[in-house]
Design an enzyme around this catalytic site. Structure first.
Site, PDB file in Angstrom:
ATOM      1  N   ARG A 291       0.966  -1.192  -0.021  1.00  0.00           N
ATOM      2  CA  ARG A 291      -0.005  -0.068   0.227  1.00  0.00           C
ATOM      3  C   ARG A 291       0.898   1.366  -0.008  1.00  0.00           C
ATOM      4  NH1 ARG A 291      -4.973  -2.048   3.792  1.00  0.00           N
ATOM      5  NH2 ARG A 291      -6.058  -2.919   2.182  1.00  0.00           N
TER       6      ARG A 291
ATOM      7  N   LYS B  59     -20.606 -16.834  -0.059  1.00  0.00           N
ATOM      8  CA  LYS B  59     -22.209 -16.820   0.158  1.00  0.00           C
ATOM      9  C   LYS B  59     -22.939 -16.144  -1.228  1.00  0.00           C
ATOM     10  CE  LYS B  59     -21.919 -17.133   4.993  1.00  0.00           C
ATOM     11  NZ  LYS B  59     -21.847 -16.226   6.274  1.00  0.00           N
TER      12      LYS B  59
ATOM     13  N   GLY C  65     -10.831  -8.366  -2.742  1.00  0.00           N
ATOM     14  CA  GLY C  65     -11.023  -9.617  -1.776  1.00  0.00           C
ATOM     15  C   GLY C  65     -10.255 -10.840  -2.339  1.00  0.00           C
TER      16      GLY C  65
ATOM     17  N   GLY D 143     -14.118  -4.067   0.107  1.00  0.00           N
ATOM     18  CA  GLY D 143     -15.594  -3.577   0.364  1.00  0.00           C
ATOM     19  C   GLY D 143     -15.923  -2.642  -0.703  1.00  0.00           C
TER      20      GLY D 143
HETATM   21  P1  AMP Z   1     -16.212 -14.498  -0.230  1.00  0.00           P
HETATM   22  O1  AMP Z   1     -15.476 -13.549   1.038  1.00  0.00           O
HETATM   23  O2  AMP Z   1     -17.614 -14.605  -0.181  1.00  0.00           O
HETATM   24  O3  AMP Z   1     -15.814 -13.689  -1.470  1.00  0.00           O
HETATM   25  O4  AMP Z   1     -15.815 -15.896   0.042  1.00  0.00           O
HETATM   26  C1  AMP Z   1     -14.285 -16.354  -0.134  1.00  0.00           C
HETATM   27  C2  AMP Z   1     -14.128 -17.727   0.585  1.00  0.00           C
HETATM   28  O5  AMP Z   1     -15.072 -18.492   0.022  1.00  0.00           O
HETATM   29  C3  AMP Z   1     -12.763 -18.089   0.426  1.00  0.00           C
HETATM   30  O6  AMP Z   1     -12.308 -18.229   1.880  1.00  0.00           O
HETATM   31  C4  AMP Z   1     -13.289 -19.644  -0.190  1.00  0.00           C
HETATM   32  O7  AMP Z   1     -12.248 -20.718   0.577  1.00  0.00           O
HETATM   33  C5  AMP Z   1     -14.513 -19.862   0.265  1.00  0.00           C
HETATM   34  N1  AMP Z   1     -15.100 -20.860  -0.587  1.00  0.00           N
HETATM   35  C6  AMP Z   1     -14.981 -20.734  -2.243  1.00  0.00           C
HETATM   36  N2  AMP Z   1     -15.611 -21.723  -2.519  1.00  0.00           N
HETATM   37  C7  AMP Z   1     -16.013 -22.623  -1.614  1.00  0.00           C
HETATM   38  C8  AMP Z   1     -16.797 -23.699  -1.340  1.00  0.00           C
HETATM   39  N3  AMP Z   1     -17.298 -24.684  -2.403  1.00  0.00           N
HETATM   40  N4  AMP Z   1     -16.963 -24.184   0.177  1.00  0.00           N
HETATM   41  C9  AMP Z   1     -16.646 -23.455   1.017  1.00  0.00           C
HETATM   42  N5  AMP Z   1     -16.142 -22.314   0.874  1.00  0.00           N
HETATM   43  C10 AMP Z   1     -15.700 -21.986  -0.132  1.00  0.00           C
END
Ligand code: AMP
Length: 392
Positions: A36, A200, A349, A372
């Site tokens: 950064r 999610k 992210g 974010g």
């Molecule tokens: P996000 O912060 O919502 O972008 O989620 C990122 C996280 O999603 C990472 O830590 C991944 O390990 C997790 N992730 C991706 N695919 C899967 C999956 N099939 N099952 C569980 N976690 C997952």
């Protein structure tokens, strides 16, 4: 369009620059990742070379409105001095705009640099209280925002202060974010393909809704795909599933027709562990198994879907990429994007971590610096830290 540093005359002016110096420190207060700080250098160097009196400010961590010596910006001043090859004077005022800062600024010559203390030492900062915004503005003629990571928040040092100066402009980092994220979403060269992954559906609903209106194809992978599987009537075993969002996923699938592309096969495992027994299945996920990555046919399907794209936006990994045995989907998609003749925008992210882990950062058109903030940009929201800048 917003004014940028190059649109104004900064010679002899006191220029307050909001940087993102929120860098990780170890227990000896040593900076463990200087990315950064390196990222902030183009704007700072431009201002020095053009004869501005450069006053830098930033937050670091969450001192919760009071001085916390372990979250002092002193190590940043040291690192910046080394990188710029000139002394950056650190104004160590617990109230940020204090006697040290005022005295140091009064003595500045053109091209000098002063760094203020952590803006979150002040409780007013995150509440965007006018009084602190005015104090910050009283130090400067002009304000430059170059901190994209906080652009989705309205705080004194990135939004409030802009009302009390001659003009407020974008630094190079923010300019690049507006150019790439903004163009990708609002005036893309088509075909535009978005790839969404991560854990999610619930955390990315607004992104899905906004992007569906704009993209030619929306690829969904990662843990969020299984809620869509359930919406199609497939079984999902012990995979990540958000039952409350199955109806929503159904509506999205009905509305989107063949615009949404889902995995056709899945790497499933017996448990959430790198060494778990695993296999590839097509369609339904059997009872007792959980999906942890997209399978080889999905990799092929998704690779074909981006092949002719002219713009690709990617947010969220295709699987549990932190575990090497389930990183193949994410890494292969990263490699495919790296070789595309298209504008590739990595939207913050975990996808940024995945691209960097694969050593492909240099091969993407743009890697967003704000998790974010970039997500809110993809949701189509206006970011207060950008809205407040002066229009061209
Ligand atoms: P996000 O912060 O919502 O972008 O989620 C990122 C996280 O999603 C990472 O830590 C991944 O390990 C997790 N992730 C991706 N695919 C899967 C999956 N099939 N099952 C569980 N976690 C997952």
């Amino acid at each position: 369009m917003k004014l940028t540093v190059e649109d104004i005359n900064v010679k002899g002016k006191k220029v307050l620059v909001r940087c993102d110096f929120n860098v990780p420190l170890n227990e000896n207060s040593e900076i463990t990742d200087e990315n950064r700080i390196v990222g902030s250098l183009p704007t700072i160097k431009y201002l020095i070379e053009n004869g501005a009196k450069v006053i830098l400010c930033s937050h670091m961590g969450k001192p919760k409105g009071e001085p916390k010596p372990e979250l002092s910006l002193a190590p940043v001043a040291k690192s910046l001095s080394e990188k710029l090859g000139k002394e950056v004077i650190f104004a160590a005022d617990d109230n940020v705009v204090g006697d040290n800062a005022k005295a140091a600024i009064a003595e500045m010559s053109d091209g000098d640099v002063v760094l203020l203390q952590n803006t979150r030492y002040r409780a007013e900062e995150t509440k965007n209280v006018d009084e602190f915004s005015k104090e910050l503005a009283s130090l400067a003629d002009v304000f430059v925002n170059d901190a994209f990571g906080t652009a989705h928040r309205a705080h004194c040092s990135n939004v409030g202060v802009s009302q009390y100066v001659e003009c407020a402009v974008a630094g190079y980092l923010i300019e690049k974010e507006i150019e790439f994220l903004g163009n990708a979403v609002n005036s893309p060269v088509r075909p535009l393909v978005a790839i969404l992954g991560g854990s999610k559906v619930s955390s990315k609903i607004s992104v899905i809704e906004n992007l569906l209106k704009k993209v030619d194809k929306l690829i969904i992978g990662g843990g969020m795909a299984y809620t869509f599987f359930a919406a199609q009537g497939k079984t999902t075993g012990t995979s990540l599933l958000e039952p409350d969002y199955i109806d929503y996923a159904k509506k999205m699938l009905d509305a989107a027709g063949d615009k949404i592309l889902l995995p056709v096969d899945t790497v499933v495992a017996k448990e959430f562990s790198n060494d778990a027994e695993s296999m590839v299945v097509e369609g339904n996920i059997p009872e007792g198994w959980m999906g942890l990555d997209i399978g080889p046919k999905s990799i092929e399907l998704f690779s074909q879907a981006v092949k002719d794209a002219k713009t690709v936006v990617w947010n969220g990994p295709m699987g549990v990429f932190e575990m090497p045995n389930f990183a193949k989907g994410t890494n292969t998609i990263a490699t495919v994007l790296a070789d595309l003749d298209a504008t590739t925008v990595i939207g913050g992210g975990d996808s940024v971590a995945a691209v960097n882990q694969a050593g492909l950062g240099e091969k993407m058109s743009h890697i967003s610096t704000g998790g974010g903030a970039s997500l809110e940009y993809l949701e189509g929201k206006e970011l207060p830290g950008i809205v407040c800048l002066t229009d061209k």
